[in-house]
Design a protein around this motif. Structure first.
Motif, PDB file in Angstrom:
ATOM      1  N   SER A   1       9.023  -3.862 -22.152  1.00  0.00           N
ATOM      2  CA  SER A   1      10.165  -4.629 -22.391  1.00  0.00           C
ATOM      3  C   SER A   1      11.161  -4.523 -21.302  1.00  0.00           C
ATOM      4  O   SER A   1      10.777  -3.934 -20.365  1.00  0.00           O
ATOM      5  N   GLN A   2      12.140  -5.083 -21.312  1.00  0.00           N
ATOM      6  CA  GLN A   2      13.301  -5.243 -20.433  1.00  0.00           C
ATOM      7  C   GLN A   2      13.678  -3.888 -19.793  1.00  0.00           C
ATOM      8  O   GLN A   2      13.962  -3.678 -18.718  1.00  0.00           O
ATOM      9  N   GLU A   3      13.714  -2.991 -21.046  1.00  0.00           N
ATOM     10  CA  GLU A   3      14.207  -1.556 -20.681  1.00  0.00           C
ATOM     11  C   GLU A   3      13.101  -0.882 -19.951  1.00  0.00           C
ATOM     12  O   GLU A   3      13.360  -0.113 -18.714  1.00  0.00           O
ATOM     13  N   GLN A   4      11.869  -0.880 -20.162  1.00  0.00           N
ATOM     14  CA  GLN A   4      10.690  -0.661 -19.386  1.00  0.00           C
ATOM     15  C   GLN A   4      10.588  -1.176 -17.876  1.00  0.00           C
ATOM     16  O   GLN A   4      10.323  -0.232 -17.023  1.00  0.00           O
ATOM     17  N   LEU A   5      10.898  -2.446 -17.755  1.00  0.00           N
ATOM     18  CA  LEU A   5      10.765  -2.917 -16.560  1.00  0.00           C
ATOM     19  C   LEU A   5      11.799  -2.426 -15.706  1.00  0.00           C
ATOM     20  O   LEU A   5      11.532  -2.116 -14.486  1.00  0.00           O
ATOM     21  N   ALA A   6      13.125  -2.134 -16.405  1.00  0.00           N
ATOM     22  CA  ALA A   6      14.365  -1.820 -15.563  1.00  0.00           C
ATOM     23  C   ALA A   6      13.907  -0.339 -15.165  1.00  0.00           C
ATOM     24  O   ALA A   6      14.277  -0.041 -13.961  1.00  0.00           O
ATOM     25  N   ALA A   7      13.161   0.361 -15.891  1.00  0.00           N
ATOM     26  CA  ALA A   7      12.926   1.806 -15.432  1.00  0.00           C
ATOM     27  C   ALA A   7      11.904   2.153 -14.105  1.00  0.00           C
ATOM     28  O   ALA A   7      12.128   2.873 -13.500  1.00  0.00           O
ATOM     29  N   ILE A   8      11.127   0.981 -14.061  1.00  0.00           N
ATOM     30  CA  ILE A   8      10.348   1.074 -12.752  1.00  0.00           C
ATOM     31  C   ILE A   8      10.737   0.082 -11.630  1.00  0.00           C
ATOM     32  O   ILE A   8       9.860  -0.088 -10.812  1.00  0.00           O
ATOM     33  N   GLY A   9      11.788  -0.762 -12.046  1.00  0.00           N
ATOM     34  CA  GLY A   9      12.229  -1.591 -10.889  1.00  0.00           C
ATOM     35  C   GLY A   9      10.940  -2.642 -10.967  1.00  0.00           C
ATOM     36  O   GLY A   9      11.028  -3.574 -11.833  1.00  0.00           O
TER      37      GLY A   9
ATOM     38  N   ASP B   1       0.920  -1.184   0.080  1.00  0.00           N
ATOM     39  CA  ASP B   1       0.092   0.050  -0.065  1.00  0.00           C
ATOM     40  C   ASP B   1       1.061   1.036   0.106  1.00  0.00           C
ATOM     41  O   ASP B   1       1.711   1.270   1.017  1.00  0.00           O
ATOM     42  N   VAL B   2       0.891   1.956  -1.047  1.00  0.00           N
ATOM     43  CA  VAL B   2       1.647   3.241  -1.259  1.00  0.00           C
ATOM     44  C   VAL B   2       0.823   4.384  -0.699  1.00  0.00           C
ATOM     45  O   VAL B   2      -0.278   4.658  -1.260  1.00  0.00           O
ATOM     46  N   ALA B   3       1.791   5.380   0.095  1.00  0.00           N
ATOM     47  CA  ALA B   3       1.318   6.738   0.087  1.00  0.00           C
ATOM     48  C   ALA B   3       1.630   7.599  -0.771  1.00  0.00           C
ATOM     49  O   ALA B   3       2.769   7.872  -1.147  1.00  0.00           O
ATOM     50  N   THR B   4       0.571   8.482  -1.408  1.00  0.00           N
ATOM     51  CA  THR B   4       1.014   9.554  -2.492  1.00  0.00           C
ATOM     52  C   THR B   4       0.665  10.939  -1.833  1.00  0.00           C
ATOM     53  O   THR B   4       1.067  11.654  -2.779  1.00  0.00           O
ATOM     54  N   GLU B   5       0.340  10.976  -0.724  1.00  0.00           N
ATOM     55  CA  GLU B   5       0.016  12.333  -0.017  1.00  0.00           C
ATOM     56  C   GLU B   5       0.497  12.185   1.387  1.00  0.00           C
ATOM     57  O   GLU B   5       0.495  11.104   2.039  1.00  0.00           O
ATOM     58  N   PRO B   6       1.144  13.211   2.041  1.00  0.00           N
ATOM     59  CA  PRO B   6       1.621  13.052   3.460  1.00  0.00           C
ATOM     60  C   PRO B   6       0.988  12.584   4.350  1.00  0.00           C
ATOM     61  O   PRO B   6       1.416  11.883   5.228  1.00  0.00           O
ATOM     62  N   TYR B   7      -0.558  12.957   4.378  1.00  0.00           N
ATOM     63  CA  TYR B   7      -1.290  12.799   5.522  1.00  0.00           C
ATOM     64  C   TYR B   7      -1.546  11.231   5.330  1.00  0.00           C
ATOM     65  O   TYR B   7      -1.938  10.542   6.430  1.00  0.00           O
TER      66      TYR B   7
ATOM     67  N   PRO C   1       7.786   8.317  -9.199  1.00  0.00           N
ATOM     68  CA  PRO C   1       8.000   9.633  -8.234  1.00  0.00           C
ATOM     69  C   PRO C   1       6.725   9.958  -7.476  1.00  0.00           C
ATOM     70  O   PRO C   1       7.146  10.989  -6.620  1.00  0.00           O
ATOM     71  N   THR C   2       5.595   9.463  -7.346  1.00  0.00           N
ATOM     72  CA  THR C   2       4.550   9.796  -6.560  1.00  0.00           C
ATOM     73  C   THR C   2       4.650   9.240  -5.190  1.00  0.00           C
ATOM     74  O   THR C   2       3.903   9.544  -4.470  1.00  0.00           O
ATOM     75  N   TYR C   3       5.527   8.330  -5.066  1.00  0.00           N
ATOM     76  CA  TYR C   3       5.513   7.440  -3.733  1.00  0.00           C
ATOM     77  C   TYR C   3       6.299   8.250  -2.733  1.00  0.00           C
ATOM     78  O   TYR C   3       7.416   8.674  -2.951  1.00  0.00           O
ATOM     79  N   LEU C   4       5.460   8.201  -1.411  1.00  0.00           N
ATOM     80  CA  LEU C   4       6.006   8.782  -0.012  1.00  0.00           C
ATOM     81  C   LEU C   4       6.412   8.149   0.762  1.00  0.00           C
ATOM     82  O   LEU C   4       7.364   8.193   1.660  1.00  0.00           O
ATOM     83  N   GLY C   5       5.812   6.810   0.676  1.00  0.00           N
ATOM     84  CA  GLY C   5       6.178   5.669   1.651  1.00  0.00           C
ATOM     85  C   GLY C   5       5.438   4.583   1.251  1.00  0.00           C
ATOM     86  O   GLY C   5       4.551   4.440   0.391  1.00  0.00           O
ATOM     87  N   GLY C   6       5.329   3.504   2.038  1.00  0.00           N
ATOM     88  CA  GLY C   6       4.710   2.416   1.676  1.00  0.00           C
ATOM     89  C   GLY C   6       4.416   1.111   2.975  1.00  0.00           C
ATOM     90  O   GLY C   6       5.152   1.287   4.131  1.00  0.00           O
ATOM     91  N   LEU C   7       3.403   0.293   2.938  1.00  0.00           N
ATOM     92  CA  LEU C   7       3.471  -0.736   3.849  1.00  0.00           C
ATOM     93  C   LEU C   7       3.258  -1.930   3.135  1.00  0.00           C
ATOM     94  O   LEU C   7       2.407  -2.119   2.230  1.00  0.00           O
TER      95      LEU C   7
ATOM     96  N   PHE D   1       0.297   7.287 -16.216  1.00  0.00           N
ATOM     97  CA  PHE D   1       1.232   8.288 -16.826  1.00  0.00           C
ATOM     98  C   PHE D   1       1.932   9.054 -15.886  1.00  0.00           C
ATOM     99  O   PHE D   1       3.025   9.434 -15.772  1.00  0.00           O
ATOM    100  N   GLU D   2       0.934   9.652 -15.031  1.00  0.00           N
ATOM    101  CA  GLU D   2       1.448  10.403 -13.756  1.00  0.00           C
ATOM    102  C   GLU D   2       2.137   9.518 -12.828  1.00  0.00           C
ATOM    103  O   GLU D   2       3.116  10.104 -12.011  1.00  0.00           O
ATOM    104  N   THR D   3       1.719   8.316 -12.620  1.00  0.00           N
ATOM    105  CA  THR D   3       2.467   7.434 -11.938  1.00  0.00           C
ATOM    106  C   THR D   3       3.683   6.772 -12.340  1.00  0.00           C
ATOM    107  O   THR D   3       4.812   6.979 -11.489  1.00  0.00           O
TER     108      THR D   3
END
Length: 464
Positions: A272-280, A135-141, A175-181, A339-341
């Motif tokens: 593709s392998q390059e696209q996978l590498a770009a997002i981990g 579960d990812v946080a995309t806002e500080p609260y 770039p939208t992730y601030l933390g996760g569980l 695409f924002e994510t």
């Protein structure tokens, strides 16, 4: 690139069902048959009920009927997350059954393991991966909520791993992730259609008689048992289990307890392998964000990204119609959010776009009932977590039909039903007000207005 262009070639059909290996439908029921147990509904709820019934007593005669084809509805078009939670998450469980939550978590973990064991035992090829979910946080609260869930989990003797910004982006890079569980053990990824088809074959191998394109049109008492009418025949059964979920129940008094909420999803072309590498995303976990209007997403076996959620659409009158399965306005929104994510995936296209109805109830998790002096049992209201919880629901229905008091039937969750939805037009007005209030909360650092706080106090809600 305009995100909408990525939808240009998307097929308007569920990715999972668009499979050349899809089994041929079985014949419809013609004439009258008799059996010990009739199961109505050929999704997960009905399939697990029929299979477990034969596991408990191989000698009993079990018949299953399905109005369309096995796995055609929610069981073949969901996101493919198979969660241990029986309560629609820890937070909802704590709010509703704090005294039972530890037991419910234990039963949920046992149920998830039983699903995995069944997949192995019956040789079901369904791309099962026990990779967990973040579960990812995309806002500080939202970080505060993640801390609270981690503490609650620890108090129940289980562990959820908190990830700071760098740690979560090391797992999946947005770039939208601030933390996760990270729930490392409580969620599996699965090809949902292949799971349904595999359960169908397991039922057939166990001796269950299955009739497809056989809709149940009426339920009535017949002597010491029940009779269910179908378009071309009747079924006389000692006991009946109803797994019709989002479709109108044959036990009419329970219809007001569920409503159909439409949910939508996109599937990308293979990365593709390059696209996978770009997002981990080396761990292949499922991912969901923490907003009220949330997204869920995961990798398929061939490295596509399924991206769904956000809009939860209720149509006036609670109708379930094929034309509601497509909603271009939602697809445009989902494509933009995708695409924002993952801006590093610009140029990726979507291959499939689809929707389907979820049965939701006011407490967001399954409820149970019996009728006709215990000859009929039903389970409904899974609210989006039915891939896993339907197996538990099948066990409950069989316990109820057997008249047994078990650890499951003793639960308050099983003994009590949620409040029904009000009639129209109050229902539609209330849902629209709730949706607008949830959207406002997402744009106001999570602050819930008076309407949402009132619903919280009454134990009511709307979700998918």
């Amino acid at each position: 690139m305009d995100p909408v262009r990525a939808l240009q070639d998307a097929k308007p059909t569920p990715f999972w069902l668009d499979d050349p290996g899809r089994p041929q439908a079985l014949s419809a029921l013609v004439g009258d048959v008799r059996c010990d147990l009739l199961v109505v509904g050929g999704g997960y709820s009905g399939l697990w009920t029929a299979l477990i019934a034969k596991e408990r007593d191989p000698g009993q005669d079990v018949v299953l009927i399905e109005g369309q084809e096995i796995g055609w509805a929610a069981s073949g078009r969901n996101g493919g997350f198979c969660a241990a939670s029986l309560t629609h998450g820890l937070g909802n469980g704590q709010a509703r059954w704090p005294g039972e939550l530890a037991e419910l978590e234990h039963l949920g973990a046992e149920n998830l393991q039983a699903i995995e064991d069944s997949i192995k035992r019956y040789g079901i090829d369904c791309d099962w991966e026990r990779t967990g979910e973040i579960d990812v946080a995309t806002e500080p609260y939202q970080l505060e909520d993640l801390y609270e869930m981690a503490e609650l989990s620890a108090s129940l003797g289980s562990e959820l791993t908190f990830l700071d910004r760098d740690a979560v982006r090391a797992e999946v890079n947005s770039p939208t992730y601030l933390g996760g569980l990270w729930d490392k053990d409580g969620v599996g990824m699965v090809n949902p259609a292949k799971l349904a088809w595999g359960l169908k074959q397991a039922c057939l191998d166990a001796g269950v008689r299955i009739f497809e394109h056989t809709r149940a049109t009426d339920l009535a008492e017949s002597g010491s048992g029940m009779a269910v009418r179908t378009p071309y025949g009747r079924i006389f059964a000692a006991r009946v289990a109803l797994g019709t979920n989002v479709f109108p129940s044959l036990v009419k008094r329970t219809r007001a307890h569920t409503i159909p909420v439409y949910d939508y999803a996109l599937m990308t072309e293979p990365l593709s392998q390059e696209q996978l590498a770009a997002i981990g995303w080396q761990g292949r976990q499922g991912v969901g964000d923490c907003a009220n209007q949330f997204h869920y997403y995961r990798l398929s076996a061939d490295n596509r990204i399924l991206w769904g959620g956000y809009d939860a659409v209720y149509h006036y009158g609670g109708r379930v119609r094929a034309e509601y399965d497509q909603r271009p306005a939602t697809y445009r929104t989902l494509a933009r959010h995708f695409f924002e994510t993952f801006p590093q995936l610009e140029g990726l296209r979507f291959s499939h776009a689809w929707g389907g109805a979820i049965d939701t109830c006011t407490r967001f998790s399954a409820f149970f009932d019996t009728a006709y002096r215990g000859r009929v049992a039903l389970a409904a209201g899974y609210t989006g977590l039915g891939v896993g919880a339907t197996r538990f629901g099948a066990e409950v229905m069989l316990d109820l039909l057997a008249g047994e008091r078990t650890e499951r039937t003793a639960l308050e969750m099983v003994r009590r039903k949620p409040l029904p939805f009000p009639p129209e037009p109050v229902r539609w007005i209330g849902i629209e007000l709730t949706k607008r209030s949830l959207d406002l909360a997402d744009r106001s650092a999570g602050r819930r207005n008076l309407w949402l706080r009132t619903l919280d106090r009454l134990g009511l809600g709307f979700d998918s």
